[in-house]
Design a protein around this motif. Sequence first.
Motif, PDB file in Angstrom:
ATOM      1  N   LEU A   3       3.388  -0.050  14.395  1.00  0.00           N
ATOM      2  CA  LEU A   3       3.146  -0.796  13.431  1.00  0.00           C
ATOM      3  C   LEU A   3       3.865   0.045  12.082  1.00  0.00           C
ATOM      4  CD1 LEU A   3       2.408  -3.277  11.618  1.00  0.00           C
ATOM      5  CD2 LEU A   3       0.022  -2.291  11.647  1.00  0.00           C
ATOM      6  N   THR A   4       4.169  -0.747  10.854  1.00  0.00           N
ATOM      7  CA  THR A   4       4.930   0.775   9.988  1.00  0.00           C
ATOM      8  C   THR A   4       4.436  -0.081   9.158  1.00  0.00           C
ATOM      9  OG1 THR A   4       6.141   1.453  10.906  1.00  0.00           O
ATOM     10  CG2 THR A   4       6.460   1.483   9.035  1.00  0.00           C
ATOM     11  N   ILE A   5       3.993   0.302   7.880  1.00  0.00           N
ATOM     12  CA  ILE A   5       3.131   0.543   6.732  1.00  0.00           C
ATOM     13  C   ILE A   5       3.548   1.162   5.540  1.00  0.00           C
ATOM     14  CG2 ILE A   5       1.100   0.096   5.009  1.00  0.00           C
ATOM     15  CD1 ILE A   5      -0.890  -0.172   8.172  1.00  0.00           C
ATOM     16  N   HIS A   6       4.620   0.373   4.779  1.00  0.00           N
ATOM     17  CA  HIS A   6       5.090   0.969   3.599  1.00  0.00           C
ATOM     18  C   HIS A   6       5.270   0.763   2.531  1.00  0.00           C
ATOM     19  CE1 HIS A   6       8.813  -1.440   4.267  1.00  0.00           C
ATOM     20  NE2 HIS A   6       8.356  -1.099   6.036  1.00  0.00           N
ATOM     21  N   GLY A   7       5.696   1.092   1.596  1.00  0.00           N
ATOM     22  CA  GLY A   7       6.147   0.429  -0.061  1.00  0.00           C
ATOM     23  C   GLY A   7       5.256   1.061  -1.104  1.00  0.00           C
ATOM     24  N   LEU A   8       4.357  -0.102  -1.715  1.00  0.00           N
ATOM     25  CA  LEU A   8       3.112   0.693  -2.970  1.00  0.00           C
ATOM     26  C   LEU A   8       2.231   0.747  -1.729  1.00  0.00           C
ATOM     27  CD1 LEU A   8       4.043  -1.858  -4.694  1.00  0.00           C
ATOM     28  CD2 LEU A   8       4.997  -0.367  -5.213  1.00  0.00           C
ATOM     29  N   VAL A   9       2.223   2.027  -0.963  1.00  0.00           N
ATOM     30  CA  VAL A   9       1.327   3.150  -0.641  1.00  0.00           C
ATOM     31  C   VAL A   9       1.170   4.408  -0.965  1.00  0.00           C
ATOM     32  CG1 VAL A   9       0.975   1.375   1.227  1.00  0.00           C
ATOM     33  CG2 VAL A   9       2.093   3.152   1.155  1.00  0.00           C
ATOM     34  N   ASP A  10       0.379   5.103  -1.583  1.00  0.00           N
ATOM     35  CA  ASP A  10       0.540   6.654  -1.360  1.00  0.00           C
ATOM     36  C   ASP A  10       0.650   7.484  -0.350  1.00  0.00           C
ATOM     37  OD1 ASP A  10      -0.378   5.980  -3.358  1.00  0.00           O
ATOM     38  OD2 ASP A  10      -2.560   6.568  -3.102  1.00  0.00           O
ATOM     39  N   ARG A  11       0.225   7.023   1.269  1.00  0.00           N
ATOM     40  CA  ARG A  11       0.544   7.594   2.377  1.00  0.00           C
ATOM     41  C   ARG A  11       0.899   6.586   3.277  1.00  0.00           C
ATOM     42  NH1 ARG A  11      -3.733   8.610   0.138  1.00  0.00           N
ATOM     43  NH2 ARG A  11      -5.284   7.536   0.880  1.00  0.00           N
ATOM     44  N   PRO A  12       2.535   6.211   3.502  1.00  0.00           N
ATOM     45  CA  PRO A  12       3.120   5.512   4.610  1.00  0.00           C
ATOM     46  C   PRO A  12       2.438   6.198   6.060  1.00  0.00           C
ATOM     47  CG  PRO A  12       5.098   6.314   3.698  1.00  0.00           C
ATOM     48  CD  PRO A  12       4.008   7.712   2.999  1.00  0.00           C
ATOM     49  N   VAL A  13       2.434   4.922   6.718  1.00  0.00           N
ATOM     50  CA  VAL A  13       1.102   4.767   7.847  1.00  0.00           C
ATOM     51  C   VAL A  13       2.365   4.811   9.209  1.00  0.00           C
ATOM     52  CG1 VAL A  13      -0.269   3.889   9.089  1.00  0.00           C
ATOM     53  CG2 VAL A  13      -1.193   5.255   6.883  1.00  0.00           C
ATOM     54  N   GLU A  14       2.204   4.934  10.583  1.00  0.00           N
ATOM     55  CA  GLU A  14       2.979   4.369  11.562  1.00  0.00           C
ATOM     56  C   GLU A  14       2.226   4.478  13.022  1.00  0.00           C
ATOM     57  OE1 GLU A  14       7.326   4.591  12.424  1.00  0.00           O
ATOM     58  OE2 GLU A  14       6.567   6.015  14.172  1.00  0.00           O
ATOM     59  N   LEU A  15       1.820   3.213  13.292  1.00  0.00           N
ATOM     60  CA  LEU A  15       0.815   3.407  14.274  1.00  0.00           C
ATOM     61  C   LEU A  15       0.921   2.438  15.327  1.00  0.00           C
ATOM     62  CD1 LEU A  15      -2.595   1.626  12.268  1.00  0.00           C
ATOM     63  CD2 LEU A  15      -2.380   3.895  13.010  1.00  0.00           C
TER      64      LEU A  15
END
Length: 558
Positions: free
Chosen positions: A295-307
Amino acid sequence: MQSNRRMPLWASALIGLVSGAVAVAVSLLVAGLVKPAAFPVVAVGNTVVDLTPAPLKEWAIRTFGESDKTVLLAGIFLILAAIAAALGRAAVRDLRYGLAGLAAFGLIGVLAVLTRPGSGLMDVVPTLAGVGAAMLALRWLIRRSLTSADAPAVSYGSTSGAVGAAGAVHDTGTTPLPGLPGSGERHDPSTPPVMRAGNDLRAFDRRGLLTGAVGGLALAGVAGLAGRALSGRAEVSAARGGVTLPRPVKPLPALPAGVDFRIKGLSPFVTPDNDFYRVDTALVVPQVDPRDWTLTIHGLVDRPVELTFADLMKRAVVEADVTLCCVSNEVGGPYIGNARWLGVSLAGVLRDAGVQKDADMLLSTSADGWTAGTPVDVVMDGRDALLAFGMNGRPLPVDHGFPVRQVVPGLYGYVSATKWVTDIKVTRFDRDEGYWTPRGWSAKGPIKTESRIDLPRDGSTVPAGKTVVAGVAWAQHKGIDAVEVRVDQGQWRRTRLAEAPTADTWRQWVLDDWDATPGSHTIEVRATDATGYTQTGDRAPITPNGATGWHTITVEVA
């Protein structure tokens, strides 16, 4: 290769059908090796779903329910079969026609595959392989159905004759061929004696065609079964069986007896997995191996996350009772269910990524490319919004999103309940849209306060005397405070409510002392939620943000 059009209609249709079966099976096999979503039949079907007008989709859901995708796939295969049979007929007349027809349908498949989300050039390989195999099968079957003729031939309806090099029939006065009229031997009049293939004399060979067709179908069957296995169903099923769910940080207590009246015919408080509704756009359920899932969380975030799935299972696990509802649910409809979900807090994962202040939407994407736009403020307001991997004490069923799906109380599924979720883009509603928004649905979909009568059934006949009227009501993340019933537009009567562990679940209700008198009766129900709002009796369709109105049934009392 040309013929004099003497091959029987059934034979040419069989040639086309077997060639079509080979195309489908080989493309499925290669898709299993390359990418299951690149199977052209599914790509075409998904494109049809995408291009279908909303009113027609609503009609399909109302008419066929959860079988709408099965009906669509069956329709696609029937159309393909009819076209394949026609191409077989055309190919028998002139092979070039059949090959051109296959190429045209290959082009349609390629275009459908390339327009799917996340597609690449390699995704066209299954389509090309299938079309190539069909072309070879078509040529091979036609050759098998024609055998060399060593003697002159005659045409039906004429005296004895021979076919010249140009294919013209000339009167020769020769003795008829064995098996032809006048020869003294029996001949099947449905079998043309002689055809022309190039400059060769050819006769229709029924045995050659039938044995070739059996071989072609056997090849298609083996390739299809192998492709189905390679598509990951068996592997993903085994992987799901090997998942051990972690214990929640704060396990929920067992449900109290008061949440379920246990009345036969009344929807149980917990919906069994097999009975839980399924409404989505996936013609073929994505097969996602948890070992490969991220799962990739990105966009308007300070720290993109990949789980990874292992990463997710290591986080603090949350358990929650939540009722989900589809926006396609008509008043009194079946597309609603309640389950105990297990997962991790979606808000917690987003806080780790650092959602920026101007973000107001989560654009979530499933493994098959479907998207939903979820309001950020709803997910972050403290409700049990989950990245769920468990349902009713077991790993998610594959049909319901295994290995991971979203569960957000209080929102219709089209803006929140993404199955097989693999990507979350933190963005804004004025920059991005979910799948259904450009198709006429509202960008935000809070669930409306609604109620349903389960007993007695609409149109049923019940005996006179004391009769139970019962059902469920819901107002997720608000809660149900009251349910009222009236008969024949009389006075509204309060019903008895079952317990509800949270405001995020539906609630059973029952009126068990209606004195039913002989005749026809109309029964209506309405609910009031914890905010004091009583559901409206005004009827509204499901578009653009959910149906409204009182559920009304008619029964006969005998």
